[in-house]
Design an enzyme around this catalytic site. Structure first.
Site, mmCIF file in Angstrom:
data_model
loop_
_atom_site.group_PDB
_atom_site.id
_atom_site.type_symbol
_atom_site.label_atom_id
_atom_site.label_comp_id
_atom_site.label_asym_id
_atom_site.label_seq_id
_atom_site.Cartn_x
_atom_site.Cartn_y
_atom_site.Cartn_z
ATOM 1 N N HIS A 1 -5.192 5.769 -5.932
ATOM 2 C CA HIS A 1 -6.348 6.386 -5.289
ATOM 3 C C HIS A 1 -6.872 7.529 -6.161
ATOM 4 C CE1 HIS A 1 -4.658 4.399 -1.679
ATOM 5 N NE2 HIS A 1 -5.928 4.300 -1.351
ATOM 6 N N HIS B 1 -7.571 -2.507 -5.054
ATOM 7 C CA HIS B 1 -7.722 -3.043 -3.703
ATOM 8 C C HIS B 1 -8.363 -4.431 -3.706
ATOM 9 C CE1 HIS B 1 -6.919 1.188 -2.589
ATOM 10 N NE2 HIS B 1 -6.422 0.667 -1.498
ATOM 11 N N PHE C 1 -1.761 6.657 4.404
ATOM 12 C CA PHE C 1 -1.689 5.520 3.491
ATOM 13 C C PHE C 1 -0.345 4.797 3.547
ATOM 14 C CE2 PHE C 1 -5.173 7.368 0.554
ATOM 15 C CZ PHE C 1 -6.143 6.728 1.309
ATOM 16 N N HIS D 1 0.837 -1.203 0.000
ATOM 17 C CA HIS D 1 0.000 0.000 0.000
ATOM 18 C C HIS D 1 0.864 1.242 0.000
ATOM 19 C CE1 HIS D 1 -3.557 2.494 1.313
ATOM 20 N NE2 HIS D 1 -4.105 1.673 0.448
ATOM 21 N N HIS E 1 -10.581 5.160 7.769
ATOM 22 C CA HIS E 1 -9.134 5.354 7.894
ATOM 23 C C HIS E 1 -8.831 6.427 8.938
ATOM 24 C CE1 HIS E 1 -6.745 3.049 4.957
ATOM 25 N NE2 HIS E 1 -7.846 3.030 4.201
ATOM 26 N N HIS F 1 -15.054 4.973 3.194
ATOM 27 C CA HIS F 1 -13.696 4.426 3.185
ATOM 28 C C HIS F 1 -12.709 5.344 3.895
ATOM 29 C CE1 HIS F 1 -9.740 4.944 1.134
ATOM 30 N NE2 HIS F 1 -9.599 3.698 1.543
ATOM 31 N N HIS G 1 -10.909 -3.097 4.111
ATOM 32 C CA HIS G 1 -10.958 -3.126 2.646
ATOM 33 C C HIS G 1 -11.686 -4.339 2.106
ATOM 34 C CE1 HIS G 1 -9.154 0.363 0.749
ATOM 35 N NE2 HIS G 1 -8.511 0.522 1.891
#
Length: 615
Positions: A212, A221, A372, A186, A355, A351, A385
């Site tokens: 992203h 993902h 990230f 990631h 996070h 999403h 995810h």
């Protein structure tokens, strides 16, 4: 609260695989037939990868069509350097292709404001085993992996999962299957470890590869979690091993799953525990899917209702068309107006909220989940995810107009490189992950109530409490763009049509587009969007639980280290919002952008409303 029960049918679409073709043939078969095109890759191509070099037809070796280096998102490997790209006119669009991840990689410093204080390593390059990249052939399996809700796992499911993570943690870091190597995936793809080879932006800087903020978010993902799951199963020898998913879209699943909380499990360290989680979130437990900050004052029942409203917005109201759900186009080459960078409804909504809600804001860079580069070090990332992946299936299963995957060859043929469960370096394509039946996994749905978010359309505003504002609000034409968002920005935007019928709304979505959002992407950035507020007074605004709330623009730190160097966009569906606020007949929509955090250097370049086909 109004109820809107949506139809539920399964209509998953499969796209045929063509694994026997070369990478360049597969990625450009349609394009070259149309344009006498050229083959593009960002691979610098060692000797065994010469098929990824740019190959020009004879007629194009002397004269090339214009290639705009600012829009060419994948390098023209082999023949052309960054220097002579300046002479190439406008590029044809082409699929994004990930380079050889073991040979073209650098330290991932992007998105970490306090680099010297970073808790996790920025050396995110995967280990090299000296293997050539091969197209991945999906195994023909009879065994189906059944992913399970993390709050309702059986003893065997929980034991297998914990044992598998423990086995992964026990591997040396330089093993591609190790916990650290999986976390670095990631970081590498999201925090600037890979540049698009041979490509410079308008200021002469390398252009990073980014998965992203575009239509690559979901398929990348999906593949990432797919291999992670298969690696875990391989480590403990369980052929049908399946991951849990954090089912934050139903009330019982909204708390952080219990198995991730204790520091110990059966007298040994719990491999699911991560010390870098926000203490307040661990105490509150009920996730905030619209993330309004760690000091919000909201009852549990109210929070659950707001969460269900958010899922409904993400999957229905703002995900009413393909790009609204998946995100803006991201390709190699110049494309049309709809191709401006933008995150899809789930990516920018629930999403990103999860996070930020889990990440520890007391750490230098909001580690782990709040950045990230470090998110993969928290086992919660993968179960989060897994549920994000499930939202793709839920969205498609609604079978509403516009709920279809992209059919553009530039999306279907976009590709990424991973280590598989056998430590082979493999290239995978978007088109091969559309059908999860083909990938041999399912999601166990064992709720007493089927998807409560489907009945959680925000309650319609009572006309009796609405009043026309006397506040002077400028129109878009009266503003000079770009405009700063250091304070609440209100603007009136002319609509393309009024009093549209239900049939017209089935055919076209009315979409609010906020483009050219420029910001400092080393920080968490968020602003909320409200439309046609006629109930607030004295400078107040509605809440994220109200029908006037269109959604949010939110970004986790992850891109260029330069301040205000990233541009993005946001899309918000207005079909239902206009009905729910009793404003379908109004010529102008009053849009309010409410800055929440990271807005010091944030500017907006364009605000408009357009009709987008759904069929």
């Amino acid at each position: 609260m109004s109820s809107s029960l949506l139809p539920f049918t399964s209509t998953l679409t499969a796209f045929p695989s063509t694994n026997t073709q070369s990478i360049s043939q597969r990625a450009f078969k349609t394009r070259t037939n149309q344009t006498q095109g050229f083959r593009v890759s960002c691979n610098s191509a060692p000797d065994d990868h010469n098929d990824r070099k740019l190959i020009l037809p004879e007629a194009q070796k002397l004269v090339l069509p214009n290639v705009d280096r600012r829009n060419l998102l994948v390098g023209l490997g082999g023949l052309y350097t960054a220097t002579n790209l300046t002479s190439l006119p406008t590029a044809l669009a082409a699929p994004v292709t990930t380079p050889d991840i073991t040979s073209i990689c650098k330290d991932a410093k992007d998105g970490t404001t306090k680099i010297d204080a970073a808790i996790r390593t920025r050396k995110c390059c995967p280990p090299s085993l000296g293997k050539a990249i091969k197209d991945y052939v999906i195994p023909s399996e009879r065994i189906v992996r059944k992913r399970w809700p993390a709050h309702q796992g059986t003893k065997k499911q929980v034991d297998d999962y914990i044992n598998a993570i423990a086995a992964m943690r026990a591997l040396p870091d330089d093993d591609p299957h190790s916990f650290a190597s999986q976390a670095k995936i990631h970081c590498a793809y999201c925090n600037g470890a890979y540049n698009q080879e041979g490509v410079l932006d308008k200021d002469g800087n390398p252009v990073p590869l980014q998965i992203h903020n575009s239509w690559l978010f979901f398929p990348f993902h999906r593949w990432y979690v797919y291999f992670y799951e298969r690696i875990l199963g391989k480590l403990i020898g369980v052929d049908d091993f399946a991951l849990p998913f954090w089912k934050w879209d139903e009330p019982a699943g909204m708390p952080i799953p219990e198995i991730f909380l204790p520091k110990e499990f059966k007298g040994r360290p719990n491999p699911l525990f991560d010390v870098y989680r926000d203490a307040g979130s661990l105490e509150d437990r009920i996730v905030d899917l619209a993330f309004q900050g760690k000091d919000k004052d909201r009852s549990v029942d109210r929070q659950i209702l707001c969460n269900l409203n958010t899922v409904y917005r993400d999957l229905v109201r703002n995900g009413a068309d393909t790009l609204g759900f998946f995100g803006g186009k991201y390709v190699a080459g110049k494309t049309d107006d709809d191709s401006k960078p933008a995150a899809g409804s789930v990516e920018s909504g629930s999403h990103t909220a999860v996070h930020r809600w889990v990440g520890d804001d007391k750490q230098p860079n909001d580690e782990d989940m709040g950045n990230f580069y470090s998110a993969g070090y928290d086992p919660l990332f993968y179960v989060h995810h897994a549920n994000v992946d499930r939202t793709w299936k839920l969205w498609k299963d609604l079978a509403l107009p516009g709920h279809v995957e992209p059919t553009d060859p530039d999306w279907l043929n976009a590709s990424y490189v991973f280590y598989d469960e056998n430590k082979n370096l493999v290239r995978v394509y978007n088109k091969d992950c559309v059908d999860i039946n083909k990938l041999s996994y399912r999601f166990i749905e064992n709720s007493k109530e089927v998807f409560p978010w489907r009945k959680s359309r925000p309650a319609q505003r009572s006309p009796s409490v609405q009043v026309e504002s006397t506040e002077k609000v400028p129109t878009v034409d009266e503003l000079k763009f770009p405009v700063s968002l250091e304070k609440i920005l209100k603007v009136r935007v002319k609509r393309p049509a009024v009093n549209r019928t239900k049939e017209e709304k089935k055919k076209e979505s009315e979409v609010l587009l906020i483009n050219e959002i420029k910001f400092d992407c080393n920080n968490f950035v968020k602003f909320d969007v409200f439309v046609n507020d006629k109930v607030s007074k004295g400078g107040s605004i509605p809440t994220v639980c109200d029908p006037e709330y269109a959604g949010s623009f939110a970004r986790i730190p992850h891109s260029d280290v330069k301040k205000a160097s990233m541009k993005s966009g946001a899309r918000f569906g207005l079909n239902q919002l206009l009905d729910d606020t009793n404003t379908e007949g109004e010529e102008y929509a009053t849009v309010a952008l409410v800055p929440k955090t990271g807005f010091e250097d944030l500017t907006i370049g364009e605000i408009k409303i357009k009709l987008v086909p759904r069929l």
